[in-house]
Design a protein around this motif. Sequence first.
Motif, PDB file in Angstrom:
ATOM      1  N   SER A  32     -10.692   7.315   2.583  1.00  0.00           N
ATOM      2  CA  SER A  32      -9.261   7.899   2.178  1.00  0.00           C
ATOM      3  C   SER A  32      -9.129   8.577   1.995  1.00  0.00           C
ATOM      4  CB  SER A  32      -9.173   5.661   2.081  1.00  0.00           C
ATOM      5  OG  SER A  32      -7.362   5.652   2.249  1.00  0.00           O
ATOM      6  N   ALA A  67      -6.380   4.442  -0.210  1.00  0.00           N
ATOM      7  CA  ALA A  67      -5.893   2.291   0.214  1.00  0.00           C
ATOM      8  C   ALA A  67      -6.981   1.560   1.073  1.00  0.00           C
ATOM      9  CB  ALA A  67      -4.446   2.313   1.553  1.00  0.00           C
ATOM     10  N   VAL A 107      -2.014   8.619   3.115  1.00  0.00           N
ATOM     11  CA  VAL A 107      -2.657   7.983   1.321  1.00  0.00           C
ATOM     12  C   VAL A 107      -3.201   9.526   0.961  1.00  0.00           C
ATOM     13  CG1 VAL A 107      -1.896   5.656   2.021  1.00  0.00           C
ATOM     14  CG2 VAL A 107      -4.524   7.243   2.150  1.00  0.00           C
ATOM     15  N   SER A 150       0.187   4.240  -2.534  1.00  0.00           N
ATOM     16  CA  SER A 150      -0.568   5.074  -2.455  1.00  0.00           C
ATOM     17  C   SER A 150       0.150   6.217  -1.543  1.00  0.00           C
ATOM     18  CB  SER A 150      -1.940   4.689  -2.202  1.00  0.00           C
ATOM     19  OG  SER A 150      -2.715   3.614  -2.729  1.00  0.00           O
ATOM     20  N   CYS A 198       0.442   4.674   7.970  1.00  0.00           N
ATOM     21  CA  CYS A 198      -0.458   5.532   8.404  1.00  0.00           C
ATOM     22  C   CYS A 198       0.373   7.118   9.147  1.00  0.00           C
ATOM     23  CB  CYS A 198      -1.215   4.568   9.945  1.00  0.00           C
ATOM     24  SG  CYS A 198      -2.128   3.289   9.186  1.00  0.00           S
ATOM     25  N   PRO A 224      -5.318   5.664   5.297  1.00  0.00           N
ATOM     26  CA  PRO A 224      -5.624   3.970   4.774  1.00  0.00           C
ATOM     27  C   PRO A 224      -7.354   4.018   5.410  1.00  0.00           C
ATOM     28  CG  PRO A 224      -4.016   4.075   5.910  1.00  0.00           C
ATOM     29  CD  PRO A 224      -4.075   5.215   6.360  1.00  0.00           C
ATOM     30  N   MET A 260      -6.942   4.805  11.978  1.00  0.00           N
ATOM     31  CA  MET A 260      -7.000   4.242  10.915  1.00  0.00           C
ATOM     32  C   MET A 260      -8.819   4.219  10.484  1.00  0.00           C
ATOM     33  SD  MET A 260      -4.599   1.221   9.678  1.00  0.00           S
ATOM     34  CE  MET A 260      -5.393   1.291   8.613  1.00  0.00           C
ATOM     35  N   LEU A 286       0.731  -1.365  -0.249  1.00  0.00           N
ATOM     36  CA  LEU A 286       0.260   0.083  -0.074  1.00  0.00           C
ATOM     37  C   LEU A 286       0.801   1.016   0.134  1.00  0.00           C
ATOM     38  CD1 LEU A 286      -2.743  -0.873   2.915  1.00  0.00           C
ATOM     39  CD2 LEU A 286      -3.093  -0.696  -0.387  1.00  0.00           C
TER      40      LEU A 286
END
Length: 717
Positions: free
Chosen positions: A172, A121, A117, A85, A113, A178, A149, A82
């Motif tokens: 997101s 994600a 991003v 992103s 985190c 994320p 998150m 990820l």
Amino acid sequence: MEVSFSKEVSQLRQGAGTTFHGEGILAITKALLQSGVSYVGGYQGAPVSHLLDVMVQAEDYLAELGVHVEACSNEASAAAMLGASIHYPLRGAVTWKSVVGTNVAADALSNLCSPGVTGGALIVVGEDYGEGASVIQERTYAFALKSSMILIDPRPDLEVMVRMVEEGFALSEAANTPAFLQLRIRACHLRGRFECKDNIAPAVSRRHLMADPAAFDYGRLAHPPATFRHEKLKSEARLPAARRYIVEQGLNELFDGRRDDLGIIVQGGVYNALIRALQQFGLADAFGAGELPILNLNVAYPLAPQQIEDFCRSKRAVLVVEEGQPEFIEQEIALILHRAGIATRLHGKDVLPMAGEYSVEAIAGGLAAFVGEHAPELPLAGGRDWLAAIAARREMVSAALGAPLPARPPGFCVGCPERPVFSAIKLAQQTVGKVHYAADIGCHSFATFEPFSFGHTILGYGMSLASRAGVSPMMQRRTLAVMGDGGFWHNGLLTGVESALFNGDDAVLLIMKNGYTSATGTQEIISTPDDEIKAQTADKHQSLVDRNVTIEHTLRGVGVKWLRVVPSYEVARMKATLEEAFSTDFDGLKVIVAEGECQLERQRRVKPWVAGRLKRGERVQRVKYGVDEDVCSGDHACIRLSGCPTLTLKDSSDPLRVDPVATVIDGCVGCGLCGENAHAATLCPSFYRAEVVSNPGVFERLLARLRQGVIGLLQPA
Ligand code: SF4
Ligand code: SF4
């Protein structure tokens, strides 16, 4: 894997104007494509394996869209994926089983985190909690909290689930954060329908490549001093942005009730069970309309304080239905109300169970207490009678049995190549004595059940060898660690083998090399036999994987000096090798690779192959084992040593024998373990091996007639 998902792949191609019918997890997979995802990754595990399995088999279609799919080596590598992103406007999704997979991914998740991003994600986690779960009982919620998150917990309804995937990406991006999308077992397997949209080919993709990398930006690195700013951004910018989006886009749902003085706040994933429980009391109809207003949290974290205040302000009492412990949501709601000076009575874990799945029955118990206290005028007798009837039925069954219902644990498949290895361990321990046994995650963990009852600890996937590091130095006898090839590649090589070699540990490691991560659905791994080997071994009694030596090369490469490869089904040889490993003067790590293809996967390949030959009238020879009941001594040692479900008991046809005799029933795949055990453990000579020939040749027919004739002559008239 030999299972085909061609029907599911064709469903992924559906476009606007068509209706999708199918399972929840496939609907989620389709929703990813409708959201314009650029890359998908993950590590398989119930209940979300299907997502990745289908994506992998949809390779050709995804190539048309430009979507990249990666079967990752573990959840940490999926989470790290990820990272694409962070800088780039790429929507990415990964999937794994939680909470265990989230534990493995935790390091990469924290580091994702922190900078946040740019592209959406989404982490689709199978929340393996409650009845039917196969892992430790913890909540993904804790990870969402600690790393700030987003946690989406959609109401189990395909339309809602699909919308939450699409909104999840947008959320997101709006919050540069994320998002988890958690699906319980029942949500994954829920069937339903939704109106499709066209899939979106991503703007940046394998077909449309980026010309240049992003400009260097220290602020995007999870590295101090940037991390100090990240922490502030989470609370000052990202979570507030998420809260705004949740409210503005109406991600949480408000269902009005006939009265306004009481209400329920529920996690989206538990909504269906809540409605069913309300129905038992006549407080809701099948569609959820009813007495009490409900705030359904499709986004369980972060909560939007204003939304909570608005819902609670006019109510005398509110019930929070939150599955699992601790009561994260309830505590936060209590704080929100306290800070806002709202005096609404809050109930939750005081009337509902603290731990365990919120089944309809569990929720109904809490509802009875909540409504009984705050609205005793409502007719609750129907629900209370329903609960009492369940309790009475349970008691009646227990009384009839004289004990609680016996557990029905899972077991090895018929003909599993791992069962013979455990027979050999049982026999070897008769010689070397009992050893400390570090167990692992995988099909081999079925050996913790009868008739083997092996295993002192399970510390995680691929962790068995590492988990005995503190035991070995304290133990006179060497320890045994068992792991599968799936566990070896997932984590075992680094956490176990490398550490044991580095520290010069004296221990025995047994690796079940069956060719797949069988327990998660027989997905392929780097050491899976290639198609050429599979084709060559299709007609063999026991399929071989010996030409695929990735594990052995790797072990030798990192410095393993004592290495033995033993075919799984050769019980006597495996027993002798184990005895050698436990008694040799060699001081260091001793590795035994037990080699035998997963029988489930092998049967999936062999059955159509056999059916095809039979249809064409070609010769097929199959092996079956049986027990001569006249010879069976009736001590059942063979059953205690095997546990194969097709080796069982029947009444003796001899009226003078009262004890049942062993018998092999239909379903025996002729793996040979019965014969191997009989020899290795010097059991009674009652087992026979029969070769069943279909479409025999002329010579075989003549030979059979001759034999029948001779037998006929020898038998009395
Ligand atoms: S799936 Fe394969 S490895 Fe697992 S129990 Fe069945 S045969 Fe054995
Ligand atoms: S040979 Fe024995 S152990 Fe193997 S499948 Fe048949 S009954 Fe089961």
